[in-house]
Scaffold this active site. Structure first.
Site, PDB file in Angstrom:
ATOM      1  N   LYS A  35       0.950  -1.101   0.033  1.00  0.00           N
ATOM      2  CA  LYS A  35       0.006   0.112   0.057  1.00  0.00           C
ATOM      3  C   LYS A  35       0.843   1.153  -0.036  1.00  0.00           C
ATOM      4  O   LYS A  35       0.480   2.161  -0.687  1.00  0.00           O
ATOM      5  CB  LYS A  35      -0.800  -0.020   1.337  1.00  0.00           C
ATOM      6  CG  LYS A  35      -2.190   0.934   1.390  1.00  0.00           C
ATOM      7  CD  LYS A  35      -2.929   0.810   2.699  1.00  0.00           C
ATOM      8  CE  LYS A  35      -3.993  -0.010   2.415  1.00  0.00           C
ATOM      9  NZ  LYS A  35      -4.923  -0.128   3.673  1.00  0.00           N
ATOM     10  N   THR A  86     -10.970  -1.379  13.285  1.00  0.00           N
ATOM     11  CA  THR A  86     -11.349  -1.960  14.526  1.00  0.00           C
ATOM     12  C   THR A  86     -12.497  -3.094  14.125  1.00  0.00           C
ATOM     13  O   THR A  86     -13.802  -2.753  14.386  1.00  0.00           O
ATOM     14  CB  THR A  86     -11.998  -0.936  15.276  1.00  0.00           C
ATOM     15  OG1 THR A  86     -12.769   0.046  14.738  1.00  0.00           O
ATOM     16  CG2 THR A  86     -10.948  -0.392  16.137  1.00  0.00           C
ATOM     17  N   CYS A 263     -18.992   0.096   8.500  1.00  0.00           N
ATOM     18  CA  CYS A 263     -19.184   0.492   9.750  1.00  0.00           C
ATOM     19  C   CYS A 263     -20.586   0.314  10.510  1.00  0.00           C
ATOM     20  O   CYS A 263     -20.469  -0.445  11.664  1.00  0.00           O
ATOM     21  CB  CYS A 263     -19.172   2.177   9.472  1.00  0.00           C
ATOM     22  SG  CYS A 263     -17.596   2.921   9.386  1.00  0.00           S
TER      23      CYS A 263
HETATM   24  N1  LIG Z   1     -14.465   3.444   6.209  1.00  0.00           N
HETATM   25  C1  LIG Z   1     -15.285   4.340   6.919  1.00  0.00           C
HETATM   26  O1  LIG Z   1     -16.068   4.896   6.149  1.00  0.00           O
HETATM   27  C2  LIG Z   1     -14.969   4.982   8.331  1.00  0.00           C
HETATM   28  C3  LIG Z   1     -15.836   6.244   8.452  1.00  0.00           C
HETATM   29  C4  LIG Z   1     -15.566   6.525   9.810  1.00  0.00           C
HETATM   30  C5  LIG Z   1     -15.010   5.726  10.934  1.00  0.00           C
HETATM   31  N2  LIG Z   1     -14.308   4.615  10.449  1.00  0.00           N
HETATM   32  C6  LIG Z   1     -13.480   3.777  11.539  1.00  0.00           C
HETATM   33  O2  LIG Z   1     -12.217   4.044  11.108  1.00  0.00           O
HETATM   34  C7  LIG Z   1     -11.329   3.197  11.377  1.00  0.00           C
HETATM   35  C8  LIG Z   1     -10.561   2.724  10.202  1.00  0.00           C
HETATM   36  O3  LIG Z   1     -11.229   2.301   9.076  1.00  0.00           O
HETATM   37  P1  LIG Z   1     -10.730   2.088   7.804  1.00  0.00           P
HETATM   38  O4  LIG Z   1     -11.916   1.735   6.958  1.00  0.00           O
HETATM   39  O5  LIG Z   1      -9.845   3.132   7.320  1.00  0.00           O
HETATM   40  O6  LIG Z   1      -9.899   0.841   7.961  1.00  0.00           O
HETATM   41  P2  LIG Z   1      -9.070   0.095   6.937  1.00  0.00           P
HETATM   42  O7  LIG Z   1      -9.002  -1.336   7.157  1.00  0.00           O
HETATM   43  O8  LIG Z   1      -9.163   0.569   5.412  1.00  0.00           O
HETATM   44  O9  LIG Z   1      -7.534   0.637   7.282  1.00  0.00           O
HETATM   45  C9  LIG Z   1      -6.823   0.330   8.434  1.00  0.00           C
HETATM   46  C10 LIG Z   1      -5.279   0.445   8.028  1.00  0.00           C
HETATM   47  O10 LIG Z   1      -4.604   0.298   9.121  1.00  0.00           O
HETATM   48  C11 LIG Z   1      -3.251  -0.249   8.847  1.00  0.00           C
HETATM   49  N3  LIG Z   1      -2.660  -0.920  10.202  1.00  0.00           N
HETATM   50  C12 LIG Z   1      -3.309  -1.584  11.066  1.00  0.00           C
HETATM   51  N4  LIG Z   1      -2.325  -1.930  12.223  1.00  0.00           N
HETATM   52  C13 LIG Z   1      -1.412  -0.951  12.011  1.00  0.00           C
HETATM   53  C14 LIG Z   1      -0.404  -0.369  12.862  1.00  0.00           C
HETATM   54  N5  LIG Z   1      -0.182  -1.026  13.975  1.00  0.00           N
HETATM   55  N6  LIG Z   1       0.657   0.430  12.212  1.00  0.00           N
HETATM   56  C15 LIG Z   1       0.287   0.875  10.979  1.00  0.00           C
HETATM   57  N7  LIG Z   1      -0.905   0.648  10.077  1.00  0.00           N
HETATM   58  C16 LIG Z   1      -1.744  -0.388  10.699  1.00  0.00           C
HETATM   59  C17 LIG Z   1      -3.768  -1.588   7.980  1.00  0.00           C
HETATM   60  O11 LIG Z   1      -2.893  -2.009   7.246  1.00  0.00           O
HETATM   61  C18 LIG Z   1      -4.744  -0.786   7.149  1.00  0.00           C
HETATM   62  O12 LIG Z   1      -4.126  -0.038   6.054  1.00  0.00           O
HETATM   63  C19 LIG Z   1     -12.148   1.946  11.931  1.00  0.00           C
HETATM   64  O13 LIG Z   1     -12.307   1.933  13.264  1.00  0.00           O
HETATM   65  C20 LIG Z   1     -13.631   2.375  11.373  1.00  0.00           C
HETATM   66  O14 LIG Z   1     -14.566   1.880  12.226  1.00  0.00           O
HETATM   67  C21 LIG Z   1     -14.361   4.116   9.099  1.00  0.00           C
END
Ligand SMILES: NC(=O)c1ccc[n+]([C@@H]2O[C@H](COP(=O)([O-])OP(=O)(O)OC[C@H]3O[C@@H](n4cnc5c(N)ncnc54)[C@H](O)[C@@H]3O)[C@@H](O)[C@H]2O)c1
Length: 442
Positions: A35, A86, A263
């Site tokens: 990525k 999460t 979500c």
């Molecule tokens: N997707 C949405 O529309 C949205 C909206 C509001 C809130 N959220 C919340 O935001 C959070 C993230 O969601 P997302 O959709 O972006 O997730 P995602 O799975 O797209 O991205 C998470 C990223 O974190 C990386 N990661 C994990 N552990 C790591 C570490 N220790 N160091 C560095 N990178 C690490 C993973 O490789 C991944 O690329 C979640 O809690 C979700 O509920 C998401």
């Protein structure tokens, strides 16, 4: 300000690019080497309108950088955001906080000087306390404030939402942390976005309560749609009739095949678990999830009914697979349960989605993927609109009729008008609206 964004997924990448666009110096960190390498080349791993341009501009301006190593970004940062996933914990539905806890441990090792650690991931009440405990355990000497700053952006409109939020929620009692957060979001004052300060646990709960409430609104109107179908009423008119009441509002009252996405399902589930653990069960939210789960599969019965009840050896063409338009995200998309149910009933499934087919192929294999809506409709016994992409709003109906085996359209998003479709020679069914022949004199 100098910002480190830990986790460069949907939320981390959009937030990082937007903060950089405000003029901050942002380092986006992710463990996923592929990525990060792609992002350095300017390849965006997700489909989100406007994101590629935003990343490009800020990369070239030197305000945005990507790395797999958090040591230096963390050392330099005044604010460090945790934006890792999460997901639902396998087996019990609690939020899996292992990524958040790992990130906290890794951050702690490199903290230098007063730093605000901000949880942007959606996390259950009490997670901020645990993040602080982990950091203090690893680095008892650290000068740190742990803040909750949940994110409310919507996929498909993420940049607009980040830059024009209805509100910014900041959960902390620490005055120094409030000052840092205010500076970070200062560019948004121009848009008059209110910052709502609260305690940390309150901020954590606001995010879950918001998602659970929105999921409830959708599910409520979906159940009203069911009733409309039984009594010959029109759910769109009901939605408008109640939505114009300011106490209710018109948003999230579109009947459809049930909510999905990354979500609502997991957050509702996690909230239910938190509430049960505290002996304060949220029975309304429990009902919402149960009703929604059943609904997705029930949409296959609607398709079967439009074809006389039997789907064996029938070909069904699906338009749209993602959980909503303008994203390639397939997480918990209603199409997944629908395809499975159609296959269980003996149908062959063809599908087209403008952006989501690569992701769909990872979760749905017994589907023939097509090049466009008309190729998808070719030879089909019924066409089903599953996701309301713009390009499905003005289909060439004559062309569809020519290529389909039978002109049956099941519109799960109420894009077309029943009377118009009947006039154009289609057998047409939608959600919560009278079928053309059922329409009563009202
Ligand atoms: N997707 C949405 O529309 C949205 C909206 C509001 C809130 N959220 C919340 O935001 C959070 C993230 O969601 P997302 O959709 O972006 O997730 P995602 O799975 O797209 O991205 C998470 C990223 O974190 C990386 N990661 C994990 N552990 C790591 C570490 N220790 N160091 C560095 N990178 C690490 C993973 O490789 C991944 O690329 C979640 O809690 C979700 O509920 C998401």
């Amino acid at each position: 300000m100098r910002v480190a964004m830990i986790g460069t997924g949907y939320v981390g990448l959009v937030s990082g690019a937007c903060f950089a666009d405000f003029g901050h110096d942002v380092a986006c960190v992710d463990k996923d080497r592929g990525k990060i390498e792609a992002l350095k080349r300017g390849d965006i791993p997700i489909f989100e309108p406007g994101l590629a341009e935003l990343v490009d501009v800020n990369l070239r301006a030197g305000r945005l950088s990507f790395t797999t190593d958090l040591a230096e970004p963390v050392r330099n940062a005044e604010a460090i955001f945790i934006a890792v996933g999460t997901p639902s914990r396998r087996g019990d539905g609690h939020a899996d906080l292992s990524y958040v806890h790992t990130a906290a441990r890794e951050i702690a090792q490199h903290l230098d000087g007063f730093t605000v650690v901000v949880t942007k991931s959606t996390v259950p009440v009490g997670t901020g306390d645990e993040v602080e405990r982990i950091i203090r355990q690893v680095r008892p000497d650290a000068d740190v404030a742990v803040v909750s700053n949940p994110e409310f952006l919507r996929e498909g409109a993420a940049i607009r939402d980040f830059k024009h939020p209805d509100r910014i929620v900041v959960g902390t009692d620490d005055p120094r942390a409030r000052e840092v957060m205010a500076s970070l979001y200062r560019p948004l004052y121009l848009n008059a976005a209110p910052i709502l300060y609260s305690g940390r646990s309150t901020a954590e709960l606001i995010k879950y309560a918001a998602n659970a409430f929105l999921a409830t609104k959708i599910t409520f109107i979906n159940e009203i749609a069911e009733l409309c179908e039984k009594v010959g009423a029109d759910v769109q008119e009901v939605a408008r009739g109640i939505g114009l009441d300011n106490r209710i509002g018109t948003k999230f009252l579109h009947a459809g095949p049930g909510f999905g996405g990354s979500c609502f399902p997991k957050d509702a589930q996690a909230l239910i678990k938190t509430a049960q653990d505290h002996a304060a069960p949220l029975r309304i939210v429990e009902a919402v999830l149960a009703v929604n789960d059943v609904r997705k599969r029930a949409m296959a019965r609607k398709v079967a009914a439009a074809l006389g009840g039997n789907l064996r050896n029938r070909t069904i063409a699906l338009l749209g697979l993602t959980f909503k338009p303008s994203t390639d995200d397939m997480r918990e998309a209603p199409s997944i349960a629908l395809v499975t149910a159609l296959r269980d009933m003996g149908a062959t499934v063809r599908a087209y989605d403008p952006a989501g087919m690569e992701q769909a192929k990872l979760v749905l294999d017994e589907v023939t993927y097509c090049d466009g809506p008309y190729a998808c409709a070719e030879g089909a016994d019924a066409l089903v609109i599953v996701t309301e992409w713009e390009q499905f709003r003005a289909l060439d109906l004559d062309r569809l009729k020519q290529v389909m085996a039978t002109p049956v359209l099941v519109d799960l998003r109420n894009v077309y008008r029943p009377d118009e479709m009947a006039r154009r020679g289609f057998i047409y069914d939608s959600v919560g609206r009278p079928r053309p022949l059922d329409r009563r004199s009202d």
